[in-house]
Write a protein that holds these residues in place. Structure first.
Motif, mmCIF file in Angstrom:
data_model
loop_
_atom_site.group_PDB
_atom_site.id
_atom_site.type_symbol
_atom_site.label_atom_id
_atom_site.label_comp_id
_atom_site.label_asym_id
_atom_site.label_seq_id
_atom_site.Cartn_x
_atom_site.Cartn_y
_atom_site.Cartn_z
ATOM 1 N N HIS A 242 0.976 -1.093 0.184
ATOM 2 C CA HIS A 242 0.211 0.182 -0.180
ATOM 3 C C HIS A 242 1.067 0.995 -0.053
ATOM 4 C CE1 HIS A 242 -2.525 2.937 2.055
ATOM 5 N NE2 HIS A 242 -3.222 2.954 0.601
ATOM 6 N N ASP A 243 1.556 1.632 1.005
ATOM 7 C CA ASP A 243 2.630 2.943 0.959
ATOM 8 C C ASP A 243 3.526 3.165 -0.720
ATOM 9 O OD1 ASP A 243 1.155 2.748 3.418
ATOM 10 O OD2 ASP A 243 2.685 2.047 4.717
ATOM 11 N N ARG A 244 4.068 1.469 -0.211
ATOM 12 C CA ARG A 244 5.405 1.713 -1.336
ATOM 13 C C ARG A 244 4.729 1.661 -2.580
ATOM 14 N NH1 ARG A 244 10.566 -2.149 -0.939
ATOM 15 N NH2 ARG A 244 10.018 -1.257 0.881
ATOM 16 N N TYR A 245 4.037 0.680 -3.248
ATOM 17 C CA TYR A 245 3.961 1.300 -4.528
ATOM 18 C C TYR A 245 2.248 0.840 -5.162
ATOM 19 C CZ TYR A 245 7.547 -3.276 -4.681
ATOM 20 O OH TYR A 245 8.728 -2.977 -4.623
ATOM 21 N N GLY A 246 1.139 1.995 -3.850
ATOM 22 C CA GLY A 246 0.142 2.609 -3.959
ATOM 23 C C GLY A 246 -0.025 1.211 -4.449
ATOM 24 N N VAL A 247 -0.243 -0.221 -4.113
ATOM 25 C CA VAL A 247 -1.517 -0.845 -4.682
ATOM 26 C C VAL A 247 -2.447 -1.069 -3.631
ATOM 27 C CG1 VAL A 247 -1.524 -3.718 -5.051
ATOM 28 C CG2 VAL A 247 0.394 -2.638 -5.662
ATOM 29 N N SER A 248 -3.854 -1.517 -3.918
ATOM 30 C CA SER A 248 -4.698 -1.768 -3.270
ATOM 31 C C SER A 248 -5.412 -2.887 -3.509
ATOM 32 C CB SER A 248 -6.128 -0.651 -3.704
ATOM 33 O OG SER A 248 -7.431 -0.853 -3.161
#
Length: 128
Positions: A95-101
């Protein structure tokens, strides 16, 4: 509460699971690779031969492609962490580094499928 009961707990669904034919087709593929006749394998497993060939032609689903991509990303993060991160921290990094939900349950599921897990217990001494 039988296998056909809609109120049965999830583990009591019996062989009528929706994904059962897919799993059987995968078994047919694996065993047929060793030279066994497909017609005999599908009869043994109770699936149709035409269904098996349709399964082979079918492209992977969007979910399967996303899960494959996520699994590679999870393996990378796990390796970078020195194999210490569990599903909660990997979920946070995604979530934080890659922005993957993605849900933590999916991360946990994919890690279990890849047979990886984080270290348990403390990895560093607590601050006094």
């Amino acid at each position: 509460m039988g296998a056909g009961d809609p109120h049965a707990p999830p583990d009591d669904r019996g062989p009528e699971r929706r994904d059962a034919p897919k799993r059987r087709y995968a078994v047919v593929s694996q065993v047929a690779a060793h030279g066994h006749p497909i017609s005999r394998l599908v009869a043994l497993l109770g699936v149709s031969e035409s269904g098996y060939y349709a399964y082979r032609k079918r492209p992977p689903s969007p979910r399967a492609l996303r899960h494959a991509w996520l699994t590679q990303l999870i393996l990378t993060i796990h390796h970078e962490s020195g194999a210490s991160y569990g599903y909660r921290r990997i979920h946070q990094v995604l979530h934080d580094r890659y922005g993957v939900s993605v849900s933590h349950g999916t991360v946990e599921h994919l890690m279990r499928q890849a047979r990886i897990h984080g270290r348990t217990g403390r990895t560093a001494a607590p601050n006094p």
